[in-house]
Design a protein around this motif. Structure first.
Motif, short mmCIF file in Angstrom:
data_model
loop_
_atom_site.label_atom_id
_atom_site.label_comp_id
_atom_site.label_asym_id
_atom_site.label_seq_id
_atom_site.Cartn_x
_atom_site.Cartn_y
_atom_site.Cartn_z
N GLY A 1 0.65 -16.52 49.93
CA GLY A 1 -0.46 -15.80 49.34
C GLY A 1 -1.40 -16.61 48.49
N LEU A 2 -1.34 -17.94 48.63
CA LEU A 2 -2.27 -18.83 47.92
C LEU A 2 -2.85 -19.78 48.96
CD1 LEU A 2 -0.12 -19.63 44.75
CD2 LEU A 2 -2.19 -18.20 44.82
N ALA A 3 -4.14 -19.66 49.25
CA ALA A 3 -4.76 -20.46 50.31
C ALA A 3 -6.13 -20.96 49.89
CB ALA A 3 -4.89 -19.62 51.59
N GLY A 4 -6.60 -22.01 50.56
CA GLY A 4 -7.92 -22.56 50.26
C GLY A 4 -7.94 -23.36 48.98
N TYR A 5 -6.96 -24.24 48.81
CA TYR A 5 -6.85 -25.02 47.56
C TYR A 5 -7.99 -26.03 47.43
CZ TYR A 5 -5.01 -28.43 44.21
OH TYR A 5 -4.86 -29.28 43.14
N ARG A 6 -8.42 -26.22 46.19
CA ARG A 6 -9.41 -27.26 45.87
C ARG A 6 -9.05 -27.83 44.51
NH1 ARG A 6 -14.40 -22.91 45.22
NH2 ARG A 6 -13.38 -21.59 43.65
N GLU A 7 -9.29 -29.13 44.37
CA GLU A 7 -8.98 -29.80 43.10
C GLU A 7 -9.86 -29.26 41.98
OE1 GLU A 7 -6.74 -32.09 42.37
OE2 GLU A 7 -6.12 -33.01 44.27
N ALA A 8 -9.26 -29.11 40.81
CA ALA A 8 -10.02 -28.65 39.66
C ALA A 8 -10.90 -29.78 39.14
CB ALA A 8 -9.08 -28.17 38.57
N ARG A 9 -12.13 -29.45 38.79
CA ARG A 9 -13.04 -30.47 38.27
C ARG A 9 -12.63 -30.91 36.87
NH1 ARG A 9 -19.15 -28.40 40.04
NH2 ARG A 9 -18.77 -28.44 42.32
N GLU A 10 -12.15 -29.98 36.10
CA GLU A 10 -11.71 -30.30 34.74
C GLU A 10 -10.31 -29.75 34.53
OE1 GLU A 10 -14.45 -28.83 31.89
OE2 GLU A 10 -16.16 -29.96 32.67
N GLN A 11 -9.53 -30.47 33.74
CA GLN A 11 -8.18 -30.02 33.42
C GLN A 11 -8.12 -29.65 31.95
OE1 GLN A 11 -5.84 -29.29 35.26
NE2 GLN A 11 -5.68 -30.56 37.08
N HIS A 12 -7.79 -28.40 31.70
CA HIS A 12 -7.56 -27.94 30.33
C HIS A 12 -6.09 -27.58 30.21
CE1 HIS A 12 -11.87 -27.84 29.59
NE2 HIS A 12 -12.02 -27.18 30.72
#
Length: 401
Positions: free
Chosen positions: A117-128
């Motif tokens: 149920g988790l699809a279409g992953y993309r890297e986060a631009r910023e990490q908080h």
């Protein structure tokens, strides 16, 4: 990469065989070099290679039987869990290789349970980096900095998701928190053990935040870590800067295929998801000896010696994954067939590399070198392994059957 620097004093221990001009062959370095050359020759002349490989075959048969029994248990448990919570995917029984079950040691297995149920992953631009209690209260100060193999995960990184992932049992302010996922998963495992009537065969272990169970097999008791896993296919993690410049192993045409398997995020700690490259690593293992070398044979014998002599036990400080990483680094440094045509030389090369890593307490992850796989290992146990390896390298026949 691991820079190799050797002094004259360490030649005996590490067994390097540098080219020596004739005028220097009678120096003090000649004696220790002859000792290792004779030791390597004896590995062949006394047919110890065949004896070791016979033991490797026996291990394979024993492990295969254990894996078969573990598979049946895992299949029953995860099928029941999936019925109770759609977010957790069942692991079907496989008559061939099961990529979700990794043997770390004969009595220690890592089982990755795919999340649905988790699809279409993309890297986060910023990490908080945000830290919470299980109840959802945010902690103002980070408890510790994330490791090289760790990252946070939030709903915004997925284009598609089931509504269940937005529920408060796993989600805090849009973040998917590993501790909460593990808390839900542990309850599901406990219920599944009862529902599947496996109480006499499977028991929960509660010595860490990870979900661990003990399983009684026909041969012995084994421990399984059941790790919920978000599989990210066709995307290569930005943290994995691989291949490195001028790398000659594996072949360039293989790299794209290996990276296409993507990576996996494992729930194994409270706050951070752990990067895993199990499918890429498996592909590297499968293609080891396409040129006819003896890399796999050397690795199998090193693993056999590790389990029998250098680092036995229920929860060894050095696992098969550590040995696999040593193998990959060594293959990258010695990519040519000529380096892997003689079993004794290839085998001792791997042992020297392992000894160096254990002695220095530094084993870099193959894909993410910023991460030290031995960082949290017990120093006393590592010293004990290093001592056994040093003794072996001085006299390879001493511990061989």
């Amino acid at each position: 990469m691991f820079p190799e620097k050797f002094s004259t004093q360490r030649l005996t221990l590490l067994g390097e065989l540098p080219q020596v001009c004739p005028s220097l062959r009678k120096t003090k370095t000649a004696a220790p070099l002859r000792i290792e050359q004779e030791a390597m020759k004896s590995l062949i002349t006394e047919n110890l290679e065949d004896s070791l490989l016979d033991k490797v075959d026996l291990r394979r048969q024993r492990i295969s039987q254990t894996v078969e029994e573990v598979q049946k248990v895992v299949c029953r448990l995860t099928t029941e869990i999936s019925h109770q919570d759609i977010r957790f995917q069942a692991i079907p029984y496989s008559f061939t290789y099961n990529g979700n079950i990794k043997v770390l040691a004969p009595s220690q297995f890592l089982v990755t349970v795919p999340l649905r149920g988790l699809a279409g992953y993309r890297e986060a631009r910023e990490q908080h980096w945000r830290y919470y209690t299980l109840g959802g209260a945010r902690l103002l100060c980070p408890l510790r900095e994330p490791e090289g193999l760790q990252q946070w995960l939030c709903m915004q990184q997925f284009l598609k998701s089931l509504w269940q992932w937005h529920e408060a049992d796993v989600n805090i302010e849009g973040d998917i928190v590993p501790a909460k996922v593990l808390h839900v998963f542990q309850k599901l495992v406990e219920n599944a053990i009862e529902t599947c009537h496996l109480s006499g065969k499977v028991s929960m272990l509660t010595n860490s935040i990870a979900v661990r169970v003990a399983v009684e097999t026909s041969q012995s008791q084994v421990e399984l870590e059941l790790a919920p896993a978000v599989e990210i296919p066709n995307v290569w993690s930005q943290k994995a800067q691989w291949p490195r410049c001028l790398t000659r192993w594996p072949l360039p045409e293989r790299v794209g295929c290996i990276k296409s398997f993507g990576f996996t995020l494992l729930a194994r700690s409270s706050y951070h998801w752990q990067l895993s490259f199990r499918q890429a690593e498996q592909m590297l293992l499968e293609q080891l000896d396409e040129d006819g070398g003896c890399r796999r044979k050397c690795f199998q014998v090193m693993r056999q010696m590790k389990e029998e002599v250098w680092c036995p036990g229920m929860r060894p400080v050095i696992t098969s994954h550590h040995l696999q990483t040593v193998l990959f680094w060594t293959c990258e440094k010695h990519p040519h067939l000529k380096d892997w045509q003689v079993f004794s030389k290839g085998f001792l090369r791997l042992v020297r590399k392992l000894h160096k890593c254990v002695s220095q307490r530094l084993l870099k992850h193959f894909f993410v070198p910023k991460s030290n796989l031995l960082r949290f290992a017990d120093s006393g146990e590592l010293d004990a392994v290093a001592q056994k390896l040093a003794l072996f390298l001085k006299d390879p026949q001493r511990d061989l059957p």
